[in-house]
Motif scaffolding. Structure first.
Motif, short mmCIF file in Angstrom:
data_model
loop_
_atom_site.label_atom_id
_atom_site.label_comp_id
_atom_site.label_asym_id
_atom_site.label_seq_id
_atom_site.Cartn_x
_atom_site.Cartn_y
_atom_site.Cartn_z
N ALA A 30 0.82 -1.21 0.00
CA ALA A 30 0.00 0.00 0.00
C ALA A 30 0.86 1.25 0.00
N LEU A 31 1.88 1.29 0.84
CA LEU A 31 2.71 2.48 0.93
C LEU A 31 3.51 2.72 -0.35
N SER A 32 3.96 1.64 -1.00
CA SER A 32 4.69 1.83 -2.26
C SER A 32 3.78 2.44 -3.31
N VAL A 33 2.52 1.97 -3.38
CA VAL A 33 1.57 2.54 -4.34
C VAL A 33 1.28 4.00 -3.99
N VAL A 34 1.08 4.27 -2.69
CA VAL A 34 0.78 5.64 -2.26
C VAL A 34 1.95 6.57 -2.56
N ILE A 35 3.18 6.11 -2.37
CA ILE A 35 4.36 6.93 -2.67
C ILE A 35 4.42 7.25 -4.16
N LEU A 36 4.19 6.23 -5.00
CA LEU A 36 4.21 6.47 -6.45
C LEU A 36 3.13 7.47 -6.86
N ILE A 37 1.93 7.29 -6.31
CA ILE A 37 0.84 8.23 -6.63
C ILE A 37 1.19 9.62 -6.11
N ILE A 287 -6.47 3.27 -1.08
CA ILE A 287 -5.54 2.17 -0.82
C ILE A 287 -4.93 2.30 0.57
N LEU A 288 -4.57 3.52 0.97
CA LEU A 288 -4.01 3.72 2.31
C LEU A 288 -5.06 3.40 3.37
N LEU A 289 -6.30 3.80 3.13
CA LEU A 289 -7.37 3.49 4.09
C LEU A 289 -7.58 1.98 4.20
N ILE A 290 -7.52 1.28 3.08
CA ILE A 290 -7.69 -0.17 3.12
C ILE A 290 -6.59 -0.81 3.95
N ALA A 291 -5.35 -0.34 3.79
CA ALA A 291 -4.24 -0.89 4.58
C ALA A 291 -4.43 -0.60 6.06
N ILE A 292 -4.88 0.60 6.40
CA ILE A 292 -5.12 0.94 7.81
C ILE A 292 -6.27 0.11 8.38
N ILE A 293 -7.31 -0.09 7.57
CA ILE A 293 -8.42 -0.93 8.02
C ILE A 293 -7.95 -2.35 8.29
N PHE A 416 -19.43 -4.92 15.29
CA PHE A 416 -20.12 -4.18 14.24
C PHE A 416 -19.16 -3.26 13.49
N PHE A 417 -18.27 -2.58 14.24
CA PHE A 417 -17.32 -1.69 13.60
C PHE A 417 -16.40 -2.46 12.66
N ARG A 418 -15.99 -3.67 13.08
CA ARG A 418 -15.13 -4.49 12.23
C ARG A 418 -15.86 -4.88 10.96
N LYS A 419 -17.15 -5.23 11.08
CA LYS A 419 -17.94 -5.59 9.89
C LYS A 419 -18.09 -4.39 8.95
N VAL A 420 -18.29 -3.20 9.53
CA VAL A 420 -18.40 -2.00 8.71
C VAL A 420 -17.11 -1.77 7.93
N LEU A 421 -15.97 -1.98 8.58
CA LEU A 421 -14.69 -1.78 7.91
C LEU A 421 -14.49 -2.80 6.78
N ILE A 422 -14.91 -4.06 7.02
CA ILE A 422 -14.80 -5.06 5.96
C ILE A 422 -15.66 -4.67 4.76
N VAL A 423 -16.88 -4.22 5.03
CA VAL A 423 -17.77 -3.80 3.95
C VAL A 423 -17.19 -2.61 3.21
N PHE A 424 -16.56 -1.67 3.95
CA PHE A 424 -15.95 -0.52 3.31
C PHE A 424 -14.85 -0.95 2.34
N GLN A 425 -14.03 -1.92 2.76
CA GLN A 425 -12.98 -2.44 1.88
C GLN A 425 -13.57 -3.00 0.59
N VAL A 683 -5.35 -6.79 -3.83
CA VAL A 683 -4.37 -7.63 -3.13
C VAL A 683 -4.28 -7.23 -1.66
N ILE A 684 -4.25 -5.93 -1.39
CA ILE A 684 -4.17 -5.46 -0.01
C ILE A 684 -5.41 -5.89 0.77
N SER A 685 -6.57 -5.80 0.14
CA SER A 685 -7.79 -6.26 0.81
C SER A 685 -7.71 -7.75 1.12
#
Length: 796
Positions: A30-37, A287-293, A416-425, A683-685
């Motif tokens: 995730a960080l490599s993609v974020v750095i490139l972007i 992508i960064l949010l997905i990695a943090i999630i 519930f919060f964990r499920k919300v994060l999975i759905v967000f991903q 892939v990160i997800s």
């Protein structure tokens, strides 16, 4: 105390290697993609803004400009501090020394006036900084070009053989410039100086008001008002210039506007697309949010493994603050390790990335302060954000309950919060995949759309002065080839936008004045036959009707006349003036069907085809070949004829269809990069889902063992473990489709010709997300389901 907590955190990471590996893999990608972007977005949003006093630098005219305009407004408008003409060429130039050593430059060249270096900040590192180009036989090289050609020798005063505005010749190196920064759209390897006294278009260049092939840049004095300068420039041109209809085009555009493709500004130094940059920025944020999630979910899901550790530490006196510091330290350490790996990945793939975006990005080798800030500051910020929720959640558990139960009970809110994060991903993944399908569909649609003319089997050959001198004989031999059906000339590549120029059609219709802005396209009489363009009214022009005009349907409609064939217009091009100095009137002889003379990302505007005797441009041959062997034979015959008349120039040819497809390289590059980054997000997800199912299966291993003892099959156990994730995909799909539909419908508005938002774009995205989730979860579930139930029941 903090050192003890830090050491405990480090030891904890070494004990829980599985969780660390998953987090590091997900974070580093995730960080490599974020750095490139980030590198890409920073460069795009800061292009040309590094020049000194950039807020005072403007482009004059949204189109090109005649060379003589610079002197007129520079002398007559006091608010203009400096003004320069610029002509740019992106083609590679050959540089040779008298010793025979030669190189090919990579970034083309510029031809400029001396004031160029007073306006733009391109530092002179060798030579006279106040006057880098003392005369028209001078040339300035960039540092890297000089080093490649001369090595360690002193280049100043050396003679090089190259091509400039006046053709091939010898030039003296009078200055060495610092290499052009990455965030500059004004790119070059060489800089020449205009010769105002040279002959051009039958007149002296400094007096040329006919050719709008220069770009004009001006630097205003401090405090000058652009609107006031616009008015003064137009007044000065009316008083001293020689423009009849184009004076209103002499206005200022800020330098900051020229890179992104603004519709009102044409410039050779454009190339950016603000909407694409913003899309990539949002992809990076997602992508960064997905990695943090992933870190959130894995940390809370693994809490059962660390329950006794946390309980014992709290019983032994550890404060909540100490535990928060420990967990944040672990998060920062994981992020730091991921950042180091990400920087290594970035340096490995940066050359390929630079090739894709056609900008040379330097590697990140920790030699600048911003690089250390990225490593340390980025690790601290992302680590604290990613570890904040797990730290505050895990540090607040009840020690007695954890020691008694052997695990941390996840309350409804946490689950519930964990499920919300999975759905967000999953929502983010489905939205991005949908965008990939829509973007791919739009590019494919543009490449295959009917442009209103026949683009197949058209071979284009460059026509230089040598061929022009033997034009009739050359054409006779070419026309005698059996495979050649027709021949016509155009100023540029048909369908590319450089075939004509913006100008005003002015004429009379039954005594009424008619004017219309559009594209004037100079053609010959075989134009319509060669490209298969049909006439809807009138007739084809004849060879003796020089200046005669054919309108396209859009022009005929916007002129608002009952019979366009009764319209008389003032001639353009090489037709001589009347004795009284006025332009002669010519007839409109026909109206043709609309065709895309410009790229398909632009609509069809009024076009006026005027019959002219073209002396340069492209020779377009309509061929009749049925196999590749026939095509090769025709090319060989054409090469033989071409070299007979012009043996010193290489035979340069290309098929029109190939050239038109290359016009959409930028779109295809965006599609490829967006697709790659989308794959990374998936892939990160997967890393997060993999970790969650591993911990979920670990928590339920006794339940699995009991079910198998009671007769449950492996398939039933796998379905039991994955059915919750299937519902997540369903919920995510319902949420993602309207979001993707909205954003893609907005994005498609930028194209006059666009693909429909078909249902299968979104269904395919949902199906791929479902397949990925089922595959990821099923592999781990199968492993859990196939474990011997006796081992599962005896494990504690």
């Amino acid at each position: 105390m903090d050192n003890i907590n830090f050491r405990i955190g480090l030891q904890s990471l070494l004990r829980h290697r599985r969780t660390v590996r998953l987090n590091v893999c997900g974070f580093s990608i995730a960080l490599s993609v974020v750095i490139l972007i980030g590198l890409y977005a920073h460069r795009e949003l800061n292009v040309n803004l590094y020049h000194d006093d950039v807020e005072r630098i403007y482009k004059v005219s949204g189109w090109g400009a005649p060379y003589a305009l610079a002197g007129t407004i520079g002398d007559g408008v006091a608010e203009i501090e400096a003004v320069t003409n610029v002509i740019a060429a992106r083609n590679r130039s050959s540089l040779a020394l008298e010793s025979g050593k030669a190189i090919n430059t990579q970034s083309g060249f510029l031809v400029v006036d001396p004031a160029f270096f007073r306006i733009f900040t391109f530092p002179v590192i060798r030579g006279n900084a106040d006057n880098p180009l003392p005369d028209s036989r001078s040339v300035a090289l960039t540092r890297s070009t000089a080093k490649t050609l001369f090595g360690s020798a002193d280049p100043i005063g050396q003679t090089v053989m190259t091509s400039g505005l006046a053709g091939y010749g010898a030039y003296v190196v009078t200055a060495i410039l610092e290499d052009v920064p990455v965030n500059s759209s004004i790119r070059f390897s060489l800089v020449f100086r205009f010769d105002p006294n040279m002959s051009y278009n039958g007149t002296v260049l400094s007096q040329d008001w006919k050719s709008w092939n220069c770009e004009l840049f001006a630097k205003l004095v401090p405090g000058a008002d652009p609107q006031t300068v616009n008015r003064k420039m137009q007044d000065e041109v009316r008083r001293r210039g020689n423009l009849k209809y184009e004076v209103e085009r002499i206005v200022l555009y800020p330098l900051s506007d020229i890179y992104f493709n603004r519709p009102q500004v044409w410039t050779y130094f454009s190339g950016g697309d603000y909407d694409k940059v913003m899309i990539m920025v949002w992809v990076g944020i997602i992508i960064l949010l997905i990695a943090i999630i992933n870190f959130f979910n894995l940390s809370t899901a693994s809490s059962m493994v660390r329950s006794k550790e946390i309980g014992l530490r709290k019983v032994n006196g550890a404060t909540r603050g100490a535990l928060i510091f420990q967990f944040l330290s672990e998060s920062v350490l994981v992020t730091f390790l991921s950042m180091v790996i990400a920087l290594l990945i970035v340096n490995l793939i940066l050359p390929l990335f630079s090739l894709f975006v056609r900008v040379p990005y330097p590697g990140i080798w920790m030699t600048h302060g911003w690089e250390w800030f990225l490593l340390l500051g980025g690790s601290l910020f992302v680590g604290c954000v990613a570890g904040s929720y797990p730290a505050f959640y895990l540090s607040g558990v009840d020690p007695i309950r954890t020691l008694y139960a052997g695990r941390i009970r996840s309350g409804f809110g946490v689950v519930f919060f964990r499920k919300v994060l999975i759905v967000f991903q999953l929502v983010a993944s489905i939205v991005i995949l949908s965008c990939v399908f829509v973007i791919s569909g739009q590019i494919s649609y543009m490449q295959n759309k009917d442009m209103g003319f026949d683009r197949e089997q058209i071979l284009c050959i460059g026509m230089d002065k040598t061929i022009t001198r033997h034009k009739q004989t050359f054409l006779s031999e070419v026309a005698a080839l059996p495979a050649v059906r027709s021949i016509c000339f155009t100023p540029g590549v048909m369908g590319s936008g450089n075939i004509g120029g913006g100008d005003k059609l002015s004429g009379e219709y039954h005594g009424e004045e008619k004017e219309l802005w559009g594209q004037y396209i100079y053609i010959d009489t075989a134009f319509f036959t060669t490209f298969g363009i049909e006439l809807v009214e009138g007739r084809l022009p004849q060879s003796h009707e020089m200046g005669a005009v054919v309108l396209n349907e859009t022009a005929a409609r916007q002129l608002g006349v009952d019979n366009p064939l009764e319209l008389m217009v003032r001639a353009k091009g090489s037709l001589p003036d009347n004795p009284d100095g006025s332009r002669p009137m010519v007839s409109v002889v026909g109206v043709c069907r609309d065709f895309n003379y410009d790229l398909l990302n632009k609509g069809i505007e009024p076009a006026f085809m005027s019959i002219q005797n073209l002396e340069s441009g492209l020779i377009n041959l309509r061929l009749n070949v049925v196999s590749m062997k026939d095509a090769v034979r025709v090319v060989d015959d054409l090469k033989r004829i071409y070299q007979k008349f012009n043996p010193e120039t290489p035979f340069d040819f290309a098929f029109l269809n190939t050239m038109l497809n290359q016009m959409y390289v930028a779109e295809m590059e965006f599609q490829l990069i967006f697709t790659l980054f989308s794959i990374f997000s998936i892939v990160i997800s997967c890393f997060g889902l993999l970790g969650l199912i591993m911990f979920s299966n670990l928590r339920r291993k006794k339940e699995i063992g009991i079910r198998k003892v009671q007769g449950a099959t492996i398939g039933q156990v796998i379905y039991l473990l994955i059915r919750g994730y299937l519902s997540y995909v369903g919920v995510a799909f319902v949420i993602a489709v309207p979001i993707a539909y909205y954003f893609m419908s907005q994005w498609l508005q930028r194209y006059p010709y666009r693909v429909g938002l078909h249902w299968w774009f979104f269904a395919s995205a949902g199906a791929i997300a479902l397949l990925i989730v089922v595959s990821t979860v099923s592999i781990q579930s199968w492993r859990a389901a196939t474990v011997n139930p006796i081992k599962s029941l005896k494990s504690e």
